[in-house]
Design a protein around this motif. Structure first.
Motif, mmCIF file in Angstrom:
data_model
loop_
_atom_site.group_PDB
_atom_site.id
_atom_site.type_symbol
_atom_site.label_atom_id
_atom_site.label_comp_id
_atom_site.label_asym_id
_atom_site.label_seq_id
_atom_site.Cartn_x
_atom_site.Cartn_y
_atom_site.Cartn_z
ATOM 1 N N MET B 1 7.844 -13.792 -9.199
ATOM 2 C CA MET B 1 7.290 -13.716 -7.864
ATOM 3 C C MET B 1 7.363 -12.271 -7.422
ATOM 4 S SD MET B 1 9.825 -16.570 -6.535
ATOM 5 C CE MET B 1 8.942 -16.801 -5.050
ATOM 6 N N TYR B 3 6.541 -9.460 -4.488
ATOM 7 C CA TYR B 3 6.075 -9.182 -3.139
ATOM 8 C C TYR B 3 6.132 -7.690 -2.945
ATOM 9 C CZ TYR B 3 6.708 -14.084 -2.056
ATOM 10 O OH TYR B 3 6.634 -15.440 -2.019
ATOM 11 N N GLU B 4 5.050 -7.026 -3.206
ATOM 12 C CA GLU B 4 5.060 -5.589 -2.982
ATOM 13 C C GLU B 4 4.987 -5.351 -1.489
ATOM 14 O OE1 GLU B 4 2.505 -6.308 -6.635
ATOM 15 O OE2 GLU B 4 2.596 -7.049 -4.596
ATOM 16 N N ASP B 5 5.619 -4.298 -1.091
ATOM 17 C CA ASP B 5 5.524 -3.929 0.307
ATOM 18 C C ASP B 5 4.143 -3.332 0.555
ATOM 19 O OD1 ASP B 5 8.004 -2.688 2.480
ATOM 20 O OD2 ASP B 5 5.903 -3.055 2.904
ATOM 21 N N ASP B 6 3.487 -3.844 1.558
ATOM 22 C CA ASP B 6 2.133 -3.367 1.799
ATOM 23 C C ASP B 6 2.101 -1.955 2.344
ATOM 24 O OD1 ASP B 6 1.252 -5.656 0.851
ATOM 25 O OD2 ASP B 6 0.392 -6.429 2.711
ATOM 26 N N THR B 74 19.279 -25.796 -8.052
ATOM 27 C CA THR B 74 18.933 -24.380 -8.124
ATOM 28 C C THR B 74 17.897 -24.088 -7.049
ATOM 29 O OG1 THR B 74 19.210 -24.618 -10.483
ATOM 30 C CG2 THR B 74 18.189 -22.597 -9.718
ATOM 31 N N SER B 75 18.191 -23.096 -6.218
ATOM 32 C CA SER B 75 17.248 -22.830 -5.137
ATOM 33 C C SER B 75 16.400 -21.603 -5.397
ATOM 34 C CB SER B 75 17.988 -22.673 -3.817
ATOM 35 O OG SER B 75 18.836 -21.571 -3.891
ATOM 36 N N LYS B 76 16.794 -20.807 -6.367
ATOM 37 C CA LYS B 76 15.981 -19.628 -6.649
ATOM 38 C C LYS B 76 15.883 -19.462 -8.157
ATOM 39 C CE LYS B 76 19.893 -16.564 -6.616
ATOM 40 N NZ LYS B 76 20.372 -15.235 -6.423
ATOM 41 N N PRO B 96 13.687 -23.221 -10.061
ATOM 42 C CA PRO B 96 13.907 -24.415 -9.257
ATOM 43 C C PRO B 96 12.742 -25.379 -9.426
ATOM 44 C CG PRO B 96 13.538 -22.494 -7.849
ATOM 45 C CD PRO B 96 13.449 -22.027 -9.257
ATOM 46 N N GLN B 98 11.737 -27.741 -7.628
ATOM 47 C CA GLN B 98 11.043 -28.205 -6.423
ATOM 48 C C GLN B 98 9.842 -27.344 -6.079
ATOM 49 O OE1 GLN B 98 14.312 -27.745 -6.613
ATOM 50 N NE2 GLN B 98 15.422 -29.435 -5.700
ATOM 51 N N ILE B 99 9.890 -26.089 -6.502
ATOM 52 C CA ILE B 99 8.828 -25.178 -6.084
ATOM 53 C C ILE B 99 7.729 -25.161 -7.128
ATOM 54 C CG2 ILE B 99 8.314 -22.824 -5.404
ATOM 55 C CD1 ILE B 99 11.210 -22.492 -4.678
ATOM 56 N N THR B 105 0.117 -18.290 -4.270
ATOM 57 C CA THR B 105 0.988 -17.369 -3.536
ATOM 58 C C THR B 105 1.986 -16.682 -4.463
ATOM 59 O OG1 THR B 105 2.137 -19.381 -2.923
ATOM 60 C CG2 THR B 105 0.995 -18.197 -1.170
#
Lengths: 466, 391
Positions: B1, B3-6, B74-76, B96, B98-99, B105
């Motif tokens: 995953m 997420y670059e800072d815009d 496991t959440s991450k 995880p 669940q995801i 995204t």
């Protein structure tokens, strides 16, 4: 505070999602929102949903003073915000986890301008029936304004921490009560396998029917208090109650904050904003005699040194008014409440000192205003100046005097008018500064309508405006 | 995953134009063959509660299988670096369940880009319809991003299921996934299926096979073992990664599950015993070796190869009367392995020379054949003379 505060949960069955979301509504009317429609697509899972005792799907409270409404729903009522909250929830629970303190996630800041800036507080709530005996929750504060969020972080951290500890304590009590009845050890010994229990909601975990109503009131209070917590002021030079600065720094923007309660903040706001906004040049006229008013204005505009002597509380307002007579780039020529005598001899043009500092005698180049302790001829201020006003006054000064005399102007309008005139002349002087040869300058002066009587003002300003 | 800072518009660069030195996740393994430093990644995916974290904990963290009951969900994405030896170097990403990471995204390039193998765990005791749907979507997405991924399906929690139903569910899952994939037009994808359980050695064996596929030197190692075994009168030999007990290579004779279990247990025993009695910090060092005689005329023989690897051999008792020859052959074998390591180190520095390396590997095997002594085929004198000549 324009923010969304949301409680998020990592559901054992469905993964991370926001379950309770409080936001400030100002212009949007709550009646316009279709609150009933949004809940249809939700999963039927008690842990991913929130329940209230009244059975309604939203809680809201109104602040009559500001007219803001604080609305709590499962997902944000505004679709674009709901997407941001959803993403932030996933990140706060599954990505941006503080691994140092595993038991209590601490605070993590993440985000960007497009997806919003988020302060996330992750914490665990114990639950005997879940894997690992903990459920993971987080509270996120989503905001567009990065610096505001970072600046009020101490405030948010303190209160979010309180909320999370409250939930944890309640769940701990429940757990202890459950353990008495049926301990995990007994369950293991009895051979009953870990059945897949349906995930339990926060209401069950804390045994608190109104837990979401409480959360709403907490979140709403944070949204309300957050806006009052931090106020922004632009201050020039030294305020009497701030520690003195060593030299005439360029005007600094200063964020003042006060960790004590709201009444204190309100007092602050009154004392600063009102004075800055509502004391106009008329204040100078009130303090000095009518004919001296013209002298003060003339000296301030043409660069004759003005020394104001008196107790800082009394001179401060006066100085603030004098400041209005100079354009902003020249405010560094003012020194409020100078602490040393040598400040007087330096190049400050308008300077205020307290009574215990010796000042030079009034002459044509030194204008003195003394705030006296006793009344003298019905005035508590003595003004001394050896110089004389020229017969024709500079155009700017004439305009200012006319504005001050104008009865229909309120203080606010007068301030704006003053500012307009000052800016106009600032631009004229800047324009003249650009002209290289004298012949060009003469032409330019003609165009700008500058007359010989304006020359002292231009001489003074042009050396300080670049 | 990702997420670059815009605030820092990274995506304005064309894809090739990247700062490879900072490219930790090895997004461009294919575009940049020199970037062999990047560790291959093994992804553990599957529905929630299918046993992903348990597998990871049991295989790589020595957790006892019973304790896995108390693992929390496991959440991450849990990233675990396995750096035991220069061969066994990879990262395990535990997702995880669940995801849904197939959603747009999430940055699928980031997830599947540098990935070597995708292990999809299916709970055999549960209804696996949902798992198969998710598996299909994951495979389609992952194959689109990175066609080099090896897909492995662990049909998990098969302990306590009868052999018949095990085979039945494997057949069923195999059939349905193949149908699903051919429907999606992806017939070329090869899927491997393993029946696993953390309560026996099947999970170690399955993971061994997953890891072996990621070791580019595997053929060389197998050849070395193939040469070593007949020359030393050994029946079966495993090259073990000591910490995780997965075997990174074995000779080409078929693997008997019981033989593998015996060897695993032997490693456990050696480590446990020496950690009790050794004065040093490490329970496994260059002096480590062990010999166990079983009552069925079989001998288990363990020797240290390097800090992380051990060679465990199974041989008949009568073949062990010439231990000196076996030891001598073992030393030759160990030297050969260390040469493979050196070549690998060189090839990491000089990636363009990779083709020469393969040539070198072959030379190495030839040398080994010549160097090794033989127990059966030649009489003692000729063997001795031959070894003297070469040494």
């Amino acid at each position: 505070m324009n923010a969304v505060i949301a409680l998020c949960h990592f559901c054992e069955a469905h993964g991370p999602c926001a379950i309770f979301c409080t936001q400030t509504l100002r212009d949007t009317k709550i009646e316009d929102l279709q609150l009933d429609q949004q809940q249809h697509s939700q999963k039927e899972c008690s842990a991913c949903n929130y329940t209230t005792t009244t059975g309604r799907n939203n809680i809201y409270s109104k602040d009559t003073e500001s007219g803001a409404t604080f609305l709590s729903t499962q997902t944000s009522v505004l679709p674009e915000v709901a997407t941001l909250v959803k993403q932030a929830a996933v990140r706060s629970l599954s990505c941006e986890i503080n691994t140092n303190k595993d038991k209590d996630g601490g605070f993590v800041f993440f985000g960007d301008s497009a997806r919003g800036h988020v302060l996330s507080h992750t914490f665990r709530v114990c639950d005997l029936q879940t894997r690992g005996f903990y459920q993971l929750f987080s509270i996120i504060v989503l905001m567009k304004d990065k610096y505001f969020l970072l600046n009020i972080k101490p405030f948010l951290a303190e209160h979010l921490k309180k909320i999370s500890s409250e939930l944890q304590a309640a769940a701990q009590r429940t757990k202890e009560a459950e353990e008495v009845n049926y301990s995990a050890r007994q369950r293991r010994l009895s051979g009953a396998q870990f059945l897949m229990p349906t995930p339990r909601s926060l209401v069950e975990l804390t045994c608190e029917q109104n837990v979401f109503a409480q959360l709403h009131s907490h979140f709403a209070w944070i949204l309300l208090a957050g806006s009052r917590f931090l106020t922004e002021h632009v201050t020039f030079g030294n305020l009497p109650w701030l520690p003195p600065q060593s030299s005439g720094r360029p005007p600094a923007q200063r964020l003042t904050y006060n960790s004590s309660t709201l009444p204190m903040i309100e007092k602050y706001e009154e004392s600063i904003d009102d004075q800055e906004e509502f004391f106009s040049l008329r204040h100078i006229k009130q303090v000095v005699r009518k004919d001296d008013f013209a002298n003060v204005c003339y000296c301030a505009l043409t660069g004759v040194k003005i020394i104001v002597r008196g107790a800082p509380e009394r001179t401060f307002n006066f100085m603030m008014c004098l400041k209005k007579l100079l354009p902003e780039p020249m405010h560094n020529l003012m020194r409020i409440d100078a602490q040393h005598q040598h400040s007087i001899s330096s190049e400050y043009k308008i300077i205020s000192v307290s009574n215990d500092i010796a000042v030079p005698v009034a002459s044509s180049s030194v204008f003195r205003i003394d705030f006296l302790d006793e009344h003298l001829n019905g005035h508590d201020v003595s003004v001394k100046w050896q110089g004389e006003l020229p017969r024709k006054l500079p155009d700017l000064m004439v305009k200012l005097q006319r504005a001050v005399e104008e009865k229909t102007f309120t203080e606010l309008v007068l301030n704006k008018q003053t500012k307009v005139h000052i800016e106009e002349w600032k631009n004229k002087v800047k324009c003249l500064n650009h002209a290289k040869s004298t012949s060009v300058q003469t032409k330019l002066k003609k165009v700008l309508g500058v007359q010989p009587q304006d020359q002292p003002l231009i001489n003074y300003w042009s050396t300080h405006l670049h | 995953m990702s997420y670059e800072d815009d605030d820092y518009p990274v995506d304005t660069f064309p894809k090739e134009y990247e700062y490879t030195a900072y490219d930790q996740d090895g997004l461009d393994v294919n575009a940049l063959p020199s970037n062999s430093e990047t560790k291959p990644r093994i992804l553990l995916m599957g529905l929630r509660r299918s046993g992903k974290s348990s597998i990871q904990k049991v295989v790589f963290h020595k957790m006892s299988p019973n304790e896995t009951l108390f693992l929390e969900s496991t959440s991450k994405i849990v990233k675990d670096d396995i750096n035991n030896s220069s061969f066994v170097q990879f990262q395990i990403w535990d997702f995880p369940g669940q995801i849904d990471f197939i959603e747009p995204t999430f940055d699928s390039d980031m997830i599947f880009g540098g990935c070597g193998a995708l292990v999809f765990v299916i709970d055999a005791k549960d209804d696996y319809n949902e798992a198969l749907t998710k598996f299909k979507n994951t495979v389609i997405k992952a194959y689109k991003v990175n066609p080099n991924i090896k897909f492995e399906v662990f049909i998990h929690k098969v302990d306590g299921i009868s052999d018949d139903s095990k085979m039945e569910s494997q057949r069923d899952i195999h059939q349905r996934t193949s149908d699903d994939l051919s429907e999606a037009g992806l017939n070329k994808i090869h899927l491997s299926f393993h029946l696993t359980s953390i309560y026996d050695h099947s999970i170690f064996e399955a993971f061994s096979k997953v890891v072996q596929k990621l070791i580019s030197q595997l053929p060389t190692l197998e050849n070395l073992l193939n040469i070593f075994i007949p020359n030393s009168g050994i029946e079966k030999a495993f090259l073990f990664d000591v910490v995780s007990k997965i075997y990174i290579a074995t000779d080409s004779s078929p693997v008997d599950m019981q033989a593998y279990e015996l060897c695993c247990d032997m490693i456990d025993m050696v480590i446990d015993l020496s950690s009790i009695y050794s004065s040093e910090e490490t329970a496994f060092d260059s002096g480590s070796s062990s010999l166990i005689k079983l009552n069925n005329n079989t001998i288990l023989y363990l020797r240290e190869v390097n800090k992380f690897l051990a060679l465990v051999c199974i041989l008949r008792e009568e073949n062990f009367n010439r231990q000196g020859v076996i030891d001598y052959n073992f030393i030759c074998f160990r030297d050969a392995i260390s040469q493979v390591f050196e070549l690998r180190m060189k090839s990491q520095k000089l990636a363009p020379l990779q083709e020469h390396n393969e040539q070198d590997d072959h030379d190495l095997e030839d040398n080994l054949v010549m160097a090794m002594g033989r127990t059966h085929l030649e009489d003692d004198n000729s063997m001795m003379s031959r070894t003297q000549k070469l040494t």
